[in-house]
Design a protein around this motif. Structure first.
Motif, PDB file in Angstrom:
ATOM      1  N   GLU A   1       0.815  -1.217   0.000  1.00  0.00           N
ATOM      2  CA  GLU A   1       0.000   0.000   0.000  1.00  0.00           C
ATOM      3  C   GLU A   1       0.853   1.273   0.000  1.00  0.00           C
ATOM      4  N   ILE A   2       1.881   1.325  -0.849  1.00  0.00           N
ATOM      5  CA  ILE A   2       2.663   2.569  -0.903  1.00  0.00           C
ATOM      6  C   ILE A   2       1.850   3.688  -1.542  1.00  0.00           C
ATOM      7  N   ASP A   3       0.801   3.314  -2.282  1.00  0.00           N
ATOM      8  CA  ASP A   3      -0.080   4.325  -2.857  1.00  0.00           C
ATOM      9  C   ASP A   3      -1.467   3.711  -2.987  1.00  0.00           C
ATOM     10  N   LEU A   4      -2.462   4.375  -2.400  1.00  0.00           N
ATOM     11  CA  LEU A   4      -3.837   3.881  -2.436  1.00  0.00           C
ATOM     12  C   LEU A   4      -4.704   4.659  -3.404  1.00  0.00           C
ATOM     13  N   SER A   5      -4.083   5.507  -4.211  1.00  0.00           N
ATOM     14  CA  SER A   5      -4.856   6.346  -5.123  1.00  0.00           C
ATOM     15  C   SER A   5      -5.472   5.505  -6.237  1.00  0.00           C
ATOM     16  N   LYS A   6      -6.578   6.005  -6.786  1.00  0.00           N
ATOM     17  CA  LYS A   6      -7.221   5.329  -7.908  1.00  0.00           C
ATOM     18  C   LYS A   6      -6.283   5.265  -9.112  1.00  0.00           C
ATOM     19  N   GLU A   7      -5.496   6.322  -9.301  1.00  0.00           N
ATOM     20  CA  GLU A   7      -4.578   6.359 -10.437  1.00  0.00           C
ATOM     21  C   GLU A   7      -3.612   5.181 -10.394  1.00  0.00           C
ATOM     22  N   THR A   8      -3.093   4.885  -9.203  1.00  0.00           N
ATOM     23  CA  THR A   8      -2.160   3.771  -9.064  1.00  0.00           C
ATOM     24  C   THR A   8      -2.862   2.439  -9.270  1.00  0.00           C
ATOM     25  N   PHE A   9      -4.048   2.309  -8.702  1.00  0.00           N
ATOM     26  CA  PHE A   9      -4.800   1.055  -8.846  1.00  0.00           C
ATOM     27  C   PHE A   9      -5.136   0.780 -10.305  1.00  0.00           C
ATOM     28  N   LEU A  10      -5.491   1.832 -11.030  1.00  0.00           N
ATOM     29  CA  LEU A  10      -5.967   1.646 -12.395  1.00  0.00           C
ATOM     30  C   LEU A  10      -4.840   1.586 -13.416  1.00  0.00           C
ATOM     31  N   PHE A  11      -3.740   2.338 -13.171  1.00  0.00           N
ATOM     32  CA  PHE A  11      -2.693   2.451 -14.192  1.00  0.00           C
ATOM     33  C   PHE A  11      -1.315   2.006 -13.708  1.00  0.00           C
ATOM     34  N   ASN A  12      -1.217   1.559 -12.447  1.00  0.00           N
ATOM     35  CA  ASN A  12       0.044   1.024 -11.919  1.00  0.00           C
ATOM     36  C   ASN A  12       1.194   2.013 -12.062  1.00  0.00           C
ATOM     37  N   ASP A  13       0.934   3.267 -11.703  1.00  0.00           N
ATOM     38  CA  ASP A  13       1.968   4.297 -11.800  1.00  0.00           C
ATOM     39  C   ASP A  13       1.874   5.172 -10.564  1.00  0.00           C
ATOM     40  N   THR A  14       3.002   5.444  -9.914  1.00  0.00           N
ATOM     41  CA  THR A  14       2.978   6.242  -8.693  1.00  0.00           C
ATOM     42  C   THR A  14       4.304   6.944  -8.455  1.00  0.00           C
ATOM     43  N   PRO A  15       4.268   8.221  -8.034  1.00  0.00           N
ATOM     44  CA  PRO A  15       5.508   8.918  -7.663  1.00  0.00           C
ATOM     45  C   PRO A  15       6.069   8.448  -6.325  1.00  0.00           C
ATOM     46  N   LYS A  16       5.243   7.746  -5.540  1.00  0.00           N
ATOM     47  CA  LYS A  16       5.702   7.325  -4.204  1.00  0.00           C
ATOM     48  C   LYS A  16       6.716   6.190  -4.276  1.00  0.00           C
ATOM     49  N   GLU A  17       6.804   5.540  -5.412  1.00  0.00           N
ATOM     50  CA  GLU A  17       7.817   4.490  -5.591  1.00  0.00           C
ATOM     51  C   GLU A  17       9.204   5.055  -5.316  1.00  0.00           C
ATOM     52  N   GLU A  18       9.509   6.193  -5.916  1.00  0.00           N
ATOM     53  CA  GLU A  18      10.831   6.793  -5.729  1.00  0.00           C
ATOM     54  C   GLU A  18      10.991   7.353  -4.319  1.00  0.00           C
ATOM     55  N   GLU A  19       9.920   7.903  -3.763  1.00  0.00           N
ATOM     56  CA  GLU A  19      10.001   8.449  -2.404  1.00  0.00           C
ATOM     57  C   GLU A  19      10.439   7.372  -1.410  1.00  0.00           C
ATOM     58  N   TRP A  20       9.811   6.200  -1.508  1.00  0.00           N
ATOM     59  CA  TRP A  20      10.142   5.138  -0.568  1.00  0.00           C
ATOM     60  C   TRP A  20      11.511   4.531  -0.853  1.00  0.00           C
ATOM     61  N   PHE A  21      11.887   4.468  -2.120  1.00  0.00           N
ATOM     62  CA  PHE A  21      13.233   3.988  -2.450  1.00  0.00           C
ATOM     63  C   PHE A  21      14.298   4.888  -1.829  1.00  0.00           C
ATOM     64  N   ILE A  22      14.132   6.180  -1.964  1.00  0.00           N
ATOM     65  CA  ILE A  22      15.099   7.132  -1.391  1.00  0.00           C
ATOM     66  C   ILE A  22      15.123   7.006   0.132  1.00  0.00           C
ATOM     67  N   ALA A  23      13.921   6.905   0.746  1.00  0.00           N
ATOM     68  CA  ALA A  23      13.851   6.805   2.204  1.00  0.00           C
ATOM     69  C   ALA A  23      14.563   5.557   2.715  1.00  0.00           C
ATOM     70  N   VAL A  24      14.395   4.433   2.009  1.00  0.00           N
ATOM     71  CA  VAL A  24      15.072   3.197   2.417  1.00  0.00           C
ATOM     72  C   VAL A  24      16.579   3.341   2.234  1.00  0.00           C
ATOM     73  N   SER A  25      16.993   3.834   1.078  1.00  0.00           N
ATOM     74  CA  SER A  25      18.428   3.938   0.780  1.00  0.00           C
ATOM     75  C   SER A  25      19.151   4.809   1.803  1.00  0.00           C
ATOM     76  N   GLU A  26      18.467   5.824   2.309  1.00  0.00           N
ATOM     77  CA  GLU A  26      19.085   6.730   3.282  1.00  0.00           C
ATOM     78  C   GLU A  26      19.035   6.196   4.705  1.00  0.00           C
ATOM     79  N   SER A  27      18.330   5.072   4.923  1.00  0.00           N
ATOM     80  CA  SER A  27      18.163   4.549   6.285  1.00  0.00           C
ATOM     81  C   SER A  27      18.877   3.227   6.518  1.00  0.00           C
ATOM     82  N   LEU A  28      19.647   2.759   5.530  1.00  0.00           N
ATOM     83  CA  LEU A  28      20.386   1.509   5.712  1.00  0.00           C
ATOM     84  C   LEU A  28      21.524   1.719   6.702  1.00  0.00           C
TER      85      LEU A  28
END
Length: 749
Positions: free
Chosen positions: A134-161
Motif C-alpha cells: 500500500e505505498i499508494d492507495l490512489s485510484k490512479e495507481t490502482f488503475l494504471f500502476n503508476d505512482t511517484p511514491k515508488e521513488e520516495e520510498w526507495f530514497i527513504a530506504v536507501s538513506e536509512s540503511l
C-alpha cells in the motif's frame, strides 16, 4: 511490472563473474571496486550497474561461465547438471546476515525516519530485503500502476540503511502498491548473479494488482534465494480467499530460465525462500476487549492459538514447509495513525498479526523476529527479522578438479552407449475439459540407458510450437543422469484464446507430442479428450440466437451460428425464432447483481473464489440450477470474465480507434455507439444502465465513476489483436476510461 531494463550489457547480467580466489575469502579488495558515479536524485536505477562491480576475468572452467552460456550442446548441459549435483565437493558454507522487513504504509509518504526499523541492529546485515504494501492507495495507481511514491520510498530506504557499510542496490520490483527492494553490501555485489523479478496479481480476474505478490530471485555465490513480498485478501472472514491468493502466487510465479536443466523456476525451486508481507491473517476471537487484555499481559502464546495463519498452516495446506519464529511482540494491526493506540474507529478492528515473515530451506536460521513500535505513520507497524544464512561458496581449486573429473567421465561414457528412456505411458485422455478449469496428468520419464540423456518436446513440421495452445508440459526439456527419472506435468487448460475454436469444433482436444532424445530416438505421445462447450468464449450474436443452454445445443448448431457471426452474414430467423435482445447469460448475471449486490462493499474490486466461479459457469452452460450459486464477488468476477472472453468485444475491434478518438466528447461517443451491431448495442446500453444504478449506492458499495470506467473500458474496448499500429497503452487506457465515463455520467466527463 515496474522494473527497468538492465543498464549493463552481456548475457545473464552479472553471471560471468569470477567466484574463486586463492584465499577462501569472498570479499573484494578495495582497489578492485570502482566508486559509483553519483546518481541524479530524480532518477532511480533498478539494477546493479557496471560501476557497482569490479572487473573480472573469466576462467575457462569457471562455474559462473558455464552456467551462463546462452546456448548449450548436450555435453555442456551434462557438465552443468553434474556440477550442480556434485557442488558439495567444491563448496563450503559461510554465514551471512540477512535483514528481511515488511511494512504496510497505508498510502502514506515516508515522513518519518526509517532508521528505527532498518538500522535497528548494531551489526550491519550483508543483505537487505525490504517489502512494502500500500505505498499508494490512489485510484490512479490502482488503475494504471503508476505512482511517484515508488521513488520516495526507495530514497527513504536507501538513506536509512546501516551506516557502518556501503550497499549496492541490486533490484526493485513493484506492482501497484506492493514493492520489494534488494540491497547487498558493495563487496558482495560481484557474487550476486541470475537476478530476476516476477509479479502476480490476484485481484479481480486474477489480474488486478491491488492484491498479489512480487518477487526477486537471485544466486548469491552458489546458493539460490527467492524473496516474496505479498499482500493477501483482507477481512477476517476471507481466509479461503487468502489461501487461494497464496496458492495462485505459488502456481503462477515462474522465473523463465534460458538454460537447462529447468526451463522455468517456481518459488519452491530455490535453496532458501523468505516470504514476507501483509498476509492479512487475523486473530479469530470475537471479543476485542479480551484480545486487548491478553496483549496487555503479553500472553502472546495464548493469543496465538486464535491466529488464523497458524491454524491454516496446519489444516489447509498453505505455507507448507515454511517456518515462522515465535512471536514475542504485540499485534501489528490496527492502530490509530500517529499513535500506539488500538483502532478507535467505528469498526474497532480486533488487533491482529497481519504482517509476517516466514522462511523455508536448509542452512538458514532466524536470529531475531520483532516489530518496531517507533514508527507511527501507518495503521500497521513494521516487522523485521534477522537471518543467519549458510551460503555455499566455491573453492576454486576443488571446483577445477571436480570439473575435470566430470569431463573425463563423460568422455568415457559417450563412447559406451546411446541414450534410452522408458515412459510411464504414451496415451493421455482428458475427459470433459471445461473453460478455465485446469486438468493435470503426470508422465514419468526414466533414464534406462548407460549414459546421461537430454530430452525435449520438439516442434512438428510447419507448426509454431511443440503443442497446441491449450496444452503445456512442465518441464518441456531437461537432462537425466543414468538411472534418474523425472515427472512431467501435462496440463490442459482452455482460456479465452482457445475457447472459441474449441466451442466451434475447429479445434479438438487432440494432439501428438514428439519427445526427442539427443543422440537417441523419438517417442510419440497421444493426447486426446473432449471439450464441453461454454458460453464463455462464444460470440454475442451466437448466444442471442441460442435460447437453450449451450450444452443442450447441437455441435452443428453452435458451429453454424459462430461461422455466420465470423463471416458477418445475416441470420435467418422466423417470426417465432426471433433472437434475444441480449444473451440470457449476461441477463442472469446482471439481474442477480442488480437484485442482490447493489449495496455490496468493494464490488468489482474484490475477487471471487475459483470453486464458485466453476459452479457459476456450469449453471450458465447447463441451466442447472435455475439460480446462480456463489457470492456476489464471484458472480461479479464471472461477469467480467465473460466479457473478457468474448471473441469480438462489445465494442467491435473495427471501432476501437473511433472510440479513442471520440473519447473527448459525449456526443461523439454516442455516435460511435449508434454504429454498433444491434446485439452489441443492446449489451452496451444494458451494462451502462446497470452501472449507473450501482453508482446510486456508491456510499455503500464504494464504487465510483473512474473505477468502473477503467475496469469496463479495458473489457468493452480492446485493441485489435493483430494491430499494426503501436498504441500507447497508458494513454489508450485513459481514453477508454473517458469513453465509458460519458455513459456513466450521461454527459461530458
Amino acid at each position: 511490472m515496474s522494473t527497468e531494463a538492465a543498464p549493463y550489457s552481456g548475457d545473464s547480467d552479472l553471471l560471468a563473474i569470477q567466484h574463486g580466489r586463492e584465499k577462501k575469502d569472498s570479499r573484494m579488495h578495495e582497489d578492485d571496486y570502482v566508486e559509483p558515479t553519483p546518481e541524479k536524485p530524480e532518477k532511480m536505477k533498478s539494477d546493479i550497474t557496471d560501476d557497482m562491480v569490479r572487473n573480472a576475468n573469466l576462467l575457462a572452467t569457471s562455474k559462473a561461465q558455464i552456467l551462463t552460456m546462452p546456448q548449450f550442446g548436450l555435453r555442456d548441459n551434462l557438465i552443468k547438471s553434474e556440477l550442480l549435483k556434485q557442488e558439495e565437493k567444491y563448496t563450503y558454507i559461510r554465514n551471512y546476515r540477512i535483514f528481511a522487513g515488511t511494512y504496510n504504509v497505508n498510502g502514506k509518504s515516508p515522513k518519518e525516519d526509517l532508521k528505527p526499523w532498518l538500522n535497528y541492529d548494531a551489526e550491519p546485515p550483508d543483505i537487505y530485503c525490504v517489502g512494502f504494501q500500500e505505498i499508494d492507495l490512489s485510484k490512479e495507481t490502482f488503475l494504471f500502476n503508476d505512482t511517484p511514491k515508488e521513488e520516495e520510498w526507495f530514497i527513504a530506504v536507501s538513506e536509512s540503511l546501516h551506516p557502518f557499510t556501503t550497499y549496492a542496490k541490486i533490484k526493485h520490483v513493484r506492482l501497484v502498491g506492493m514493492m520489494l527492494l534488494l540491497y547487498v553490501r558493495k563487496e558482495h555485489a560481484a557474487y550476486v548473479t541470475e537476478v530476476e523479478v516476477e509479479t502476480v496479481g490476484t485481484g479481480i480476474m486474477g489480474r488486478m494488482g491491488n492484491k498479489g505478490g512480487v518477487s526477486i530471485r537471485f544466486q548469491f555465490h552458489n546458493t539460490t534465494l527467492c524473496i516474496v513480498n505479498s499482500h493477501l485478501a483482507a477481512h477476517t472472514e476471507e481466509c479461503d480467499r487468502r489461501n487461494q491468493d497464496y496458492k495462485d502466487i505459488c502456481t503462477r510465479m515462474r522465473f523463465i530460465q534460458s538454460t537447462l536443466p529447468l526451463t522455468s523456476l517456481s518459488i519452491m525451486k530455490h535453496d532458501m525462500i523468505i516470504w514476507l508481507g501483509d498476509l492479512n491473517y487475523r486473530i479469530c476471537y470475537p471479543d476485542v476487549e479480551v484480545v486487548k487484555k491478553l496483549i496487555a499481559k503479553k500472553d502472546y502464546a495464548k493469543l496465538a492459538k486464535y491466529d488464523q495463519l497458524t491454524k491454516h498452516m496446519e489444516e489447509s495446506g498453505v505455507f507448507q514447509g515454511f517456518q515462522e519464529g515465535n512471536i514475542h511482540f504485540q499485534p501489528t494491526y490496527k492502530y490509530d495513525i500517529g499513535s500506539d493506540n488500538w483502532d478507535t474507529s467505528e469498526k474497532c478492528r480486533v488487533p491482529a498479526w497481519c504482517d509476517r515473515i516466514l522462511w523455508k530451506g536448509s542452512n538458514i536460521e532466524e536470529l531475531e523476529y520483532r516489530s518496531h513500535m517507533a514508527l507511527k505513520i501507518s495503521d500497521h507497524k513494521p516487522v523485521s527479522a534477522i537471518f543467519q544464512a549458510g551460503i555455499k561458496v566455491v573453492n576454486q581449486e576443488l571446483y577445477r578438479k571436480t570439473y575435470e573429473n566430470i569431463v573425463r567421465q563423460l568422455d568415457r561414457m559417450e563412447n559406451d552407449s546411446i541414450p534410452s528412456v522408458s515412459l510411464s505411458k504414451t496415451e493421455f485422455h482428458f475427459e470433459n475439459v471445461k473453460f478455465m478449469q485446469l486438468q493435470v496428468q503426470t508422465l514419468t520419464i526414466a533414464n534406462t540407458g548407460l549414459v546421461p540423456c537430454q530430452f525435449e518436446f520438439i516442434t512438428k513440421l510447419n507448426e509454431p510450437s511443440y503443442c497446441k495452445q491449450w496444452f503445456s508440459a512442465t518441464p518441456n526439456k531437461g537432462i537425466l543422469t543414468e538411472g534418474e527419472r523425472v515427472e512431467i506435468e501435462l496440463e490442459v487448460y482452455a482460456n479465452k484464446l482457445t475457447a472459441r475454436s474449441l466451442n466451434m469444433g475447429e479445434d479438438l482436444i487432440e494432439d501428438i507430442l514428439i519427445l526427442h532424445l539427443q543422440r537417441g530416438k523419438d517417442y510419440f505421445l497421444a493426447i486426446c479428450g473432449n471439450y464441453l462447450p461454454s458460453c464463455f468464449g462464444s460470440s454475442l450474436q451466437a448466444l442471442c440466437h441460442m435460447k437453450e443452454p449451450i450444452r443442450e445445443a447441437k455441435p452443428q448448431r453452435i458451429q453454424e451460428l459462430e461461422r455466420m457471426t465470423e463471416a458477418d452474414q445475416p441470420f435467418d430467423s422466423s417470426p417465432n425464432d426471433e433472437p434475444l435482445d441480449i444473451p440470457k447469460e449476461i441477463w442472469m448475471l446482471v439481474d442477480h447483481l442488480h437484485r442482490n449486490a447493489s449495496l455490496q462493499g468493494d464490488l468489482f474490486q474484490q475477487p471471487g473464489l475459483k470453486s464458485e466461479f466453476e459452479e457459476i459457469r456450469d449453471c450458465l452452460d447447463t441451466g442447472i440450477p435455475d439460480f446462480l450459486p456463489g457470492s456476489n464477488h464471484s458472480i461479479t468476477e464471472a461477469l467480467l470474465l465473460f466479457l473478457d472472453a468474448l471473441p469480438e468485444p462489445v465494442i467491435p475491434y473495427n471501432l476501437y480507434k473511433n472510440c479513442l478518438e471520440s473519447s473527448c466528447s459525449y456526443t461523439l461517443s454516442e455516435q460511435v455507439v449508434s454504429k454498433l451491431p444491434q446485439c452489441h448495442k443492446n449489451v452496451f446500453n444494458y451494462l451502462m444502465a446497470f452501472l449507473r444504478e450501482l453508482l446510486k449506492n456508491a456510499v455503500c458499495n464504494n464504487l465510483d465513476v473512474p473505477t468502473l470506467a477503467s475496469i469496463f473500458g479495458a473489457l468493452l474496448l480492446r485493441p485489435p489483436p493483430n494491430a499494426t499500429i503501436q498504441y500507447d497503452v497508458i494513454e489508450n487506457k485513459k481514453a477508454a476510461q473517458a469513453f465509458i465515463s460519458h455513459f456513466l455520467l450521461l454527459k461530458d466527463g
